[in-house]
Design an enzyme around this catalytic site. Structure first.
Site, PDB file in Angstrom:
ATOM      1  NE  ARG A  42      31.799  -8.246   6.199  1.00 44.04           N
ATOM      2  CZ  ARG A  42      31.382  -7.689   5.194  1.00 44.04           C
ATOM      3  NH1 ARG A  42      29.892  -8.633   4.998  1.00 44.04           N
ATOM      4  NH2 ARG A  42      31.732  -6.524   4.960  1.00 44.04           N
ATOM      5  CG  HIS A  95      32.832  -1.582   6.429  1.00 40.73           C
ATOM      6  ND1 HIS A  95      33.173  -2.616   6.014  1.00 40.73           N
ATOM      7  CD2 HIS A  95      31.581  -2.395   5.440  1.00 40.73           C
ATOM      8  CE1 HIS A  95      33.256  -3.383   5.003  1.00 40.73           C
ATOM      9  NE2 HIS A  95      31.611  -3.014   4.444  1.00 40.73           N
ATOM     10  CD  GLN A 123      32.223   0.538   1.660  1.00 39.63           C
ATOM     11  OE1 GLN A 123      31.517  -1.020   1.658  1.00 39.63           O
ATOM     12  NE2 GLN A 123      32.348   1.590   0.504  1.00 39.63           N
ATOM     13  CG  ASP A 174      25.002   1.603   5.863  1.00 33.71           C
ATOM     14  OD1 ASP A 174      24.615   0.286   5.091  1.00 33.71           O
ATOM     15  OD2 ASP A 174      25.377   1.250   7.124  1.00 33.71           O
ATOM     16  CB  CYS A 212      29.133   0.889   1.801  1.00 32.40           C
ATOM     17  SG  CYS A 212      27.794  -0.007   3.386  1.00 32.40           S
ATOM     18  NE  ARG A 236      35.189  -3.359   0.378  1.00 40.03           N
ATOM     19  CZ  ARG A 236      34.394  -3.516   1.576  1.00 40.03           C
ATOM     20  NH1 ARG A 236      33.320  -3.171   1.606  1.00 40.03           N
ATOM     21  NH2 ARG A 236      35.110  -4.737   2.529  1.00 40.03           N
TER      22      ARG A 236
HETATM   23  N1   CP Z   1      30.031  -3.438   1.373  1.00 40.67           N
HETATM   24  C1   CP Z   1      30.206  -3.819   1.787  1.00 40.67           C
HETATM   25  O1   CP Z   1      30.603  -4.701   3.452  1.00 40.67           O
HETATM   26  O2   CP Z   1      29.468  -5.684   1.178  1.00 40.67           O
HETATM   27  P1   CP Z   1      29.192  -7.447   1.644  1.00 40.67           P
HETATM   28  O3   CP Z   1      28.668  -6.846   3.351  1.00 40.67           O
HETATM   29  O4   CP Z   1      28.028  -7.406   1.066  1.00 40.67           O
HETATM   30  O5   CP Z   1      30.551  -7.546   1.558  1.00 40.67           O
END
Ligand code: CP
Length: 336
Positions: free
Chosen positions: A111, A138, A141, A234, A273, A301
């Site tokens: 990430r 993402h 997701q 989101d 998400c 996920r």
């Molecule tokens: N949806 C998501 O990626 O959650 P986090 O940021 O908690 O990993």
């Protein structure tokens, strides 16, 4: 070397395969351990796990925990790296990091910030790289979101997904690409200053023309959700945004609330998400309603990421007991 950096790094058949494998792994959660190297009966060497580095340069709850658990459940060894406690925080290059980790691990999940950074990591890596969120996309997701839609409607082709809010963020871009791959009709709506990257829209249009889906970009939230099967949103203030109050003001009319849901199909489901900012992009009334699927979406996920790692990290030299749906295209297309 195959990586998963964007939603269009898989084609429609590969996406379908991953969703099907994820659904299988959801039912047979503890049966499959493809990240545990098998040994022959003639060998005295004990089985050893694949190691997977999970590097977090931004905050995370779901992604961090679901990858950690998923790697472990597959028989692998998760190596969780908080970038702030690594040499990345002191400026070691992402390329050198990739070269070094390639000698240790079988895959890298990261990430990070700009897509240039994950692209540089992947270019220098000798093992597959998985995007666990960048500023642009993402895709893990969206695999979970597509799986959740599939579970609800028995497929994704022809499903109308209306995404409203910040239409220029990573989730909007991933909805455009992954939804198009899935053959869905994707509508994204945001204010003029919050529109998607035109190159992503153009790419999604090309994919949709092949899959039977469609892509529509709007500045009207009602138009996005009118008759939709899925309503998605989101956060309005993503990680790294410093102009919080300006964004809340700009996006106020794009809130997913009871009034907006009244324009969607009666059977519509709601996706987010998470983390949600209740009272901003979505109301309690909607996220806690019977239409909400946000907890299934979060759980999925785990399952889609297990399917993704099974596919990317093992050269298919694995066996998932009871899973007999490995089509020939996976072998051929994985080597392209
Ligand atoms: N949806 C998501 O990626 O959650 P986090 O940021 O908690 O990993």
């Amino acid at each position: 070397m195959k990586h998963f950096l964007r939603d269009d790094d898989v084609n429609a058949r590969q996406q379908r395969y991953l969703v099907d494998l994820a659904k299988f792994l959801k039912v047979h959660r503890y049966d499959a351990r493809p990240l545990l190297h098998a040994t022959s009966s003639a060998s005295a060497t004990p089985a050893a796990p694949h190691s997977v580095a999970v590097i977090m340069e931004k905050e995370s709850t779901r992604t961090r925990i679901s990858f950690n658990i998923g790697i472990t459940e597959l028989g692998g060894n998760p190596v969780m790296v908080d970038a702030q406690s690594s040499q990345l925080a002191r400026g070691e290059s992402i390329e050198d990091t990739a070269r070094v980790l390639s000698g240790y691990v079988d895959g890298i999940v990261i990430r990070t910030f700009g897509d240039d950074r994950i692209n540089a990591l992947a270019a220098a890596s000798r093992v597959p790289v998985i995007n666990a969120l960048t500023d642009g996309f993402h895709p893990c997701q969206l695999l979970a979101d597509i799986m959740t839609v599939d579970e609800e409607f028995g497929g994704t082709a022809g499903i109308t997904i209306g995404y409203v809010g910040d239409a220029g963020n990573n989730m909007a871009h991933s909805y455009l690409l992954a939804g198009a791959v899935a053959g869905a009709h994707v509508r994204v709506a945001g204010p003029a200053k919050y529109q998607p990257d035109p190159t992503i829209v153009a790419r999604a249009e090309v994919i949709a023309a092949e899959t039977g889906g469609s892509v529509t970009v709007l500045d009207d939230p009602v138009g996005a959700v009118k008759g939709a099967d899925v309503v998605a949103t989101d956060t309005w203030v993503s990680m790294g945004h410093l102009d919080r109050q300006f964004r809340l003001d700009d996006l106020a009319s794009f809130q997913v609330n009871g009034d907006l849901m009244g324009h969607a199909a009666d059977h519509a489901i709601v996706l987010h998400c998470l983390p949600a900012h209740r009272g901003e992009e979505i109301t309690d009334e909607v996220i806690d309603s019977p239409q909400s699927r946000v907890l299934s979406q979060a759980e999925n996920r785990l399952h889609v990421q297990k399917a993704l790692m099974t596919w990317l990290l093992t050269d298919h030299a694995w066996e998932v007991p009871g899973w007999d749906a490995r089509p020939a295209f996976v072998e051929s297309e994985n080597n392209q």
